[in-house]
Design a protein around this motif. Structure first.
Motif, PDB file in Angstrom:
ATOM      1  N   LYS A 116      37.294  41.713  10.336  1.00  0.00           N
ATOM      2  CA  LYS A 116      37.874  40.400  10.593  1.00  0.00           C
ATOM      3  C   LYS A 116      38.695  39.878   9.414  1.00  0.00           C
ATOM      4  O   LYS A 116      39.485  38.965   9.576  1.00  0.00           O
ATOM      5  N   ALA A 117      38.504  40.430   8.240  1.00  0.00           N
ATOM      6  CA  ALA A 117      39.087  39.865   7.021  1.00  0.00           C
ATOM      7  C   ALA A 117      40.505  40.341   6.702  1.00  0.00           C
ATOM      8  O   ALA A 117      41.163  39.748   5.864  1.00  0.00           O
ATOM      9  N   GLY A 118      40.986  41.380   7.323  1.00  0.00           N
ATOM     10  CA  GLY A 118      42.333  41.850   7.006  1.00  0.00           C
ATOM     11  C   GLY A 118      42.357  42.996   6.012  1.00  0.00           C
ATOM     12  O   GLY A 118      43.199  43.051   5.124  1.00  0.00           O
ATOM     13  N   ASP A 119      41.434  43.920   6.144  1.00  0.00           N
ATOM     14  CA  ASP A 119      41.325  45.098   5.280  1.00  0.00           C
ATOM     15  C   ASP A 119      42.602  45.935   5.369  1.00  0.00           C
ATOM     16  O   ASP A 119      43.000  46.356   6.442  1.00  0.00           O
ATOM     17  N   LYS A 120      43.250  46.173   4.219  1.00  0.00           N
ATOM     18  CA  LYS A 120      44.496  46.960   4.172  1.00  0.00           C
ATOM     19  C   LYS A 120      44.287  48.357   3.603  1.00  0.00           C
ATOM     20  O   LYS A 120      45.212  49.155   3.573  1.00  0.00           O
ATOM     21  N   GLY A 121      43.094  48.639   3.134  1.00  0.00           N
ATOM     22  CA  GLY A 121      42.808  49.956   2.569  1.00  0.00           C
ATOM     23  C   GLY A 121      41.778  49.825   1.466  1.00  0.00           C
ATOM     24  O   GLY A 121      41.505  48.725   0.978  1.00  0.00           O
ATOM     25  N   GLU A 122      41.184  50.955   1.095  1.00  0.00           N
ATOM     26  CA  GLU A 122      40.135  50.898   0.083  1.00  0.00           C
ATOM     27  C   GLU A 122      39.990  52.188  -0.690  1.00  0.00           C
ATOM     28  O   GLU A 122      40.416  53.250  -0.252  1.00  0.00           O
ATOM     29  N   GLY A 129      31.908  55.261 -13.983  1.00  0.00           N
ATOM     30  CA  GLY A 129      32.815  56.077 -14.774  1.00  0.00           C
ATOM     31  C   GLY A 129      33.860  56.832 -13.971  1.00  0.00           C
ATOM     32  O   GLY A 129      34.773  57.430 -14.540  1.00  0.00           O
ATOM     33  N   LYS A 130      33.776  56.822 -12.655  1.00  0.00           N
ATOM     34  CA  LYS A 130      34.711  57.569 -11.808  1.00  0.00           C
ATOM     35  C   LYS A 130      35.941  56.739 -11.452  1.00  0.00           C
ATOM     36  O   LYS A 130      35.942  55.520 -11.544  1.00  0.00           O
ATOM     37  N   SER A 131      36.993  57.450 -11.007  1.00  0.00           N
ATOM     38  CA  SER A 131      38.260  56.811 -10.642  1.00  0.00           C
ATOM     39  C   SER A 131      38.701  57.243  -9.255  1.00  0.00           C
ATOM     40  O   SER A 131      38.266  58.279  -8.749  1.00  0.00           O
ATOM     41  N   GLY A 132      39.588  56.441  -8.674  1.00  0.00           N
ATOM     42  CA  GLY A 132      40.165  56.755  -7.373  1.00  0.00           C
ATOM     43  C   GLY A 132      41.528  56.095  -7.251  1.00  0.00           C
ATOM     44  O   GLY A 132      41.888  55.232  -8.052  1.00  0.00           O
ATOM     45  N   THR A 133      42.281  56.500  -6.250  1.00  0.00           N
ATOM     46  CA  THR A 133      43.644  55.994  -6.054  1.00  0.00           C
ATOM     47  C   THR A 133      43.839  55.612  -4.596  1.00  0.00           C
ATOM     48  O   THR A 133      43.332  56.274  -3.694  1.00  0.00           O
ATOM     49  N   LEU A 134      44.604  54.541  -4.390  1.00  0.00           N
ATOM     50  CA  LEU A 134      44.971  54.074  -3.063  1.00  0.00           C
ATOM     51  C   LEU A 134      46.436  53.682  -3.092  1.00  0.00           C
ATOM     52  O   LEU A 134      46.859  52.949  -3.985  1.00  0.00           O
ATOM     53  N   THR A 135      47.215  54.176  -2.123  1.00  0.00           N
ATOM     54  CA  THR A 135      48.613  53.767  -1.987  1.00  0.00           C
ATOM     55  C   THR A 135      48.780  53.135  -0.617  1.00  0.00           C
ATOM     56  O   THR A 135      48.413  53.730   0.396  1.00  0.00           O
ATOM     57  N   VAL A 136      49.313  51.898  -0.605  1.00  0.00           N
ATOM     58  CA  VAL A 136      49.515  51.155   0.636  1.00  0.00           C
ATOM     59  C   VAL A 136      50.867  50.452   0.596  1.00  0.00           C
ATOM     60  O   VAL A 136      51.404  50.171  -0.471  1.00  0.00           O
ATOM     61  N   ASP A 137      51.411  50.183   1.776  1.00  0.00           N
ATOM     62  CA  ASP A 137      52.649  49.426   1.906  1.00  0.00           C
ATOM     63  C   ASP A 137      52.257  47.978   2.163  1.00  0.00           C
ATOM     64  O   ASP A 137      51.643  47.681   3.189  1.00  0.00           O
ATOM     65  N   LEU A 138      52.585  47.086   1.227  1.00  0.00           N
ATOM     66  CA  LEU A 138      52.165  45.693   1.344  1.00  0.00           C
ATOM     67  C   LEU A 138      53.351  44.762   1.529  1.00  0.00           C
ATOM     68  O   LEU A 138      54.379  44.910   0.870  1.00  0.00           O
ATOM     69  N   LYS A 139      53.164  43.794   2.417  1.00  0.00           N
ATOM     70  CA  LYS A 139      54.165  42.766   2.681  1.00  0.00           C
ATOM     71  C   LYS A 139      53.915  41.588   1.751  1.00  0.00           C
ATOM     72  O   LYS A 139      52.813  41.428   1.218  1.00  0.00           O
ATOM     73  N   PRO A 140      54.910  40.716   1.566  1.00  0.00           N
ATOM     74  CA  PRO A 140      54.706  39.545   0.708  1.00  0.00           C
ATOM     75  C   PRO A 140      53.533  38.695   1.188  1.00  0.00           C
ATOM     76  O   PRO A 140      53.303  38.557   2.381  1.00  0.00           O
ATOM     77  N   GLY A 141      52.791  38.155   0.233  1.00  0.00           N
ATOM     78  CA  GLY A 141      51.676  37.282   0.567  1.00  0.00           C
ATOM     79  C   GLY A 141      50.606  37.311  -0.497  1.00  0.00           C
ATOM     80  O   GLY A 141      50.756  37.938  -1.552  1.00  0.00           O
ATOM     81  N   LYS A 142      49.505  36.646  -0.206  1.00  0.00           N
ATOM     82  CA  LYS A 142      48.344  36.583  -1.096  1.00  0.00           C
ATOM     83  C   LYS A 142      47.284  37.557  -0.601  1.00  0.00           C
ATOM     84  O   LYS A 142      47.028  37.657   0.597  1.00  0.00           O
ATOM     85  N   TYR A 143      46.679  38.251  -1.540  1.00  0.00           N
ATOM     86  CA  TYR A 143      45.655  39.244  -1.245  1.00  0.00           C
ATOM     87  C   TYR A 143      44.470  39.020  -2.173  1.00  0.00           C
ATOM     88  O   TYR A 143      44.585  38.363  -3.201  1.00  0.00           O
ATOM     89  N   LEU A 144      43.339  39.599  -1.793  1.00  0.00           N
ATOM     90  CA  LEU A 144      42.186  39.691  -2.688  1.00  0.00           C
ATOM     91  C   LEU A 144      41.847  41.152  -2.839  1.00  0.00           C
ATOM     92  O   LEU A 144      41.921  41.923  -1.871  1.00  0.00           O
ATOM     93  N   LEU A 145      41.469  41.542  -4.038  1.00  0.00           N
ATOM     94  CA  LEU A 145      40.876  42.852  -4.277  1.00  0.00           C
ATOM     95  C   LEU A 145      39.397  42.559  -4.434  1.00  0.00           C
ATOM     96  O   LEU A 145      39.009  41.724  -5.263  1.00  0.00           O
ATOM     97  N   ILE A 146      38.559  43.189  -3.612  1.00  0.00           N
ATOM     98  CA  ILE A 146      37.125  42.883  -3.634  1.00  0.00           C
ATOM     99  C   ILE A 146      36.287  44.154  -3.715  1.00  0.00           C
ATOM    100  O   ILE A 146      36.744  45.237  -3.368  1.00  0.00           O
ATOM    101  N   CYS A 147      35.060  43.970  -4.170  1.00  0.00           N
ATOM    102  CA  CYS A 147      34.033  44.992  -4.026  1.00  0.00           C
ATOM    103  C   CYS A 147      33.117  44.479  -2.934  1.00  0.00           C
ATOM    104  O   CYS A 147      32.627  43.350  -3.002  1.00  0.00           O
ATOM    105  N   ASN A 148      32.880  45.307  -1.915  1.00  0.00           N
ATOM    106  CA  ASN A 148      32.068  44.871  -0.785  1.00  0.00           C
ATOM    107  C   ASN A 148      30.719  45.590  -0.716  1.00  0.00           C
ATOM    108  O   ASN A 148      30.077  45.623   0.323  1.00  0.00           O
ATOM    109  N   VAL A 149      30.296  46.167  -1.836  1.00  0.00           N
ATOM    110  CA  VAL A 149      28.930  46.673  -1.914  1.00  0.00           C
ATOM    111  C   VAL A 149      28.044  45.431  -1.734  1.00  0.00           C
ATOM    112  O   VAL A 149      28.350  44.374  -2.293  1.00  0.00           O
TER     113      VAL A 149
END
Length: 165
Positions: A116-122, A129-149
Motif C-alpha cells: 500500500k505504501a508505494g514500494d519502488k524497489g529494495e 557489513g554486507k552491501s547491495g545495489t538497486l537501480t530504479v527509474d524514478l519520477k520527480p517527487g518525495k521518497y523515503l528510504l526505509i528499513c522494514n525489518v
C-alpha cells in the motif's frame, strides 16, 4: 561554392543534432546509502516513524543516511551498505504520494505495508557489513528510504529522499 556551403551547413546541422541528443541522454545518478545502528543491545525506541507528531529523531538508535539526498529524475543506482556490526537491515525505496501523511503501517507486525505504501524497489535483508545495489527509474517527487525489518522503521530507520525534475 554552393556545394561547399551546403555541405558545411549540413555538417553543422548534424553536429547540432548529435549534441542535442547527447543532452537528452542523462547519466544515471548514484546514491551511497549507509544503514547504521548503535548495536543489538541498544534499546529500540518506538514512535519515530516518518510524519509522527512531535517526532524527535535524536532518540533514534538506528537510521539511514543517503548521499546525496536529492538527484535528478531518471535512472538512480543505490549502493547500499549495512554498517551495523550485528543487525540485519534492508533498504526499500518508497514513493510518498502525500508527504504530509505517514506510511500505512501494520501494527501487529511492526512494519510498513509495502504493497500500500508505494514500494519502488529494495535491497533485501543484508547481513552486517554486507552491501547491495538497486537501480530504479524514478519520477520527480518525495521518497523515503526505509528499513522494514520489524520495528526498525518505527525506531527511526528512514530518511527523506528527493527526486527533482
Amino acid at each position: 561554392m554552393k556545394s561547399i556551403s551546403r555541405r558545411a551547413v549540413l555538417g553543422i546541422a548534424a553536429a547540432i543534432s548529435i549534441a542535442g541528443s547527447a543532452g537528452i541522454a542523462q547519466a544515471a545518478s548514484t546514491v551511497r546509502v549507509s544503514m547504521w545502528d548503535k548495536g543489538a543491545n541498544a534499546e529500540m525506541p518506538m514512535g519515530l516513524a516518518y510524519a509522527t507528531p512531535g517526532l524527535n529523531p535524536a532518540k533514534a538508535t538506528m537510521g539511514i543516511k543517503a548521499s546525496p539526498n536529492a538527484v535528478k529524475a531518471g535512472e538512480v543506482t543505490f549502493k547500499v551498505k549495512n554498517d551495523s556490526k550485528d543487525t540485519i537491515h534492508e533498504m526499500i525505496v518508497m514513493y510518498l504520494a502525500d508527504p504530509t501523511k505517514p506510511l500505512p503501517y501494520i501494527g501487529n507486525e511492526n512494519r510498513v505495508d509495502e504493497d500500500k505504501a508505494g514500494d519502488k524497489g529494495e535491497v533485501s535483508e543484508l547481513d552486517p557489513g554486507k552491501s547491495g545495489t538497486l537501480t530504479v527509474d524514478l519520477k520527480p517527487g518525495k521518497y523515503l528510504l526505509i528499513c522494514n525489518v520489524p520495528g526498525h522503521y518505527e525506531a527511526g530507520m528512514w530518511t527523506e529522499f528527493t527526486v527533482d525534475p
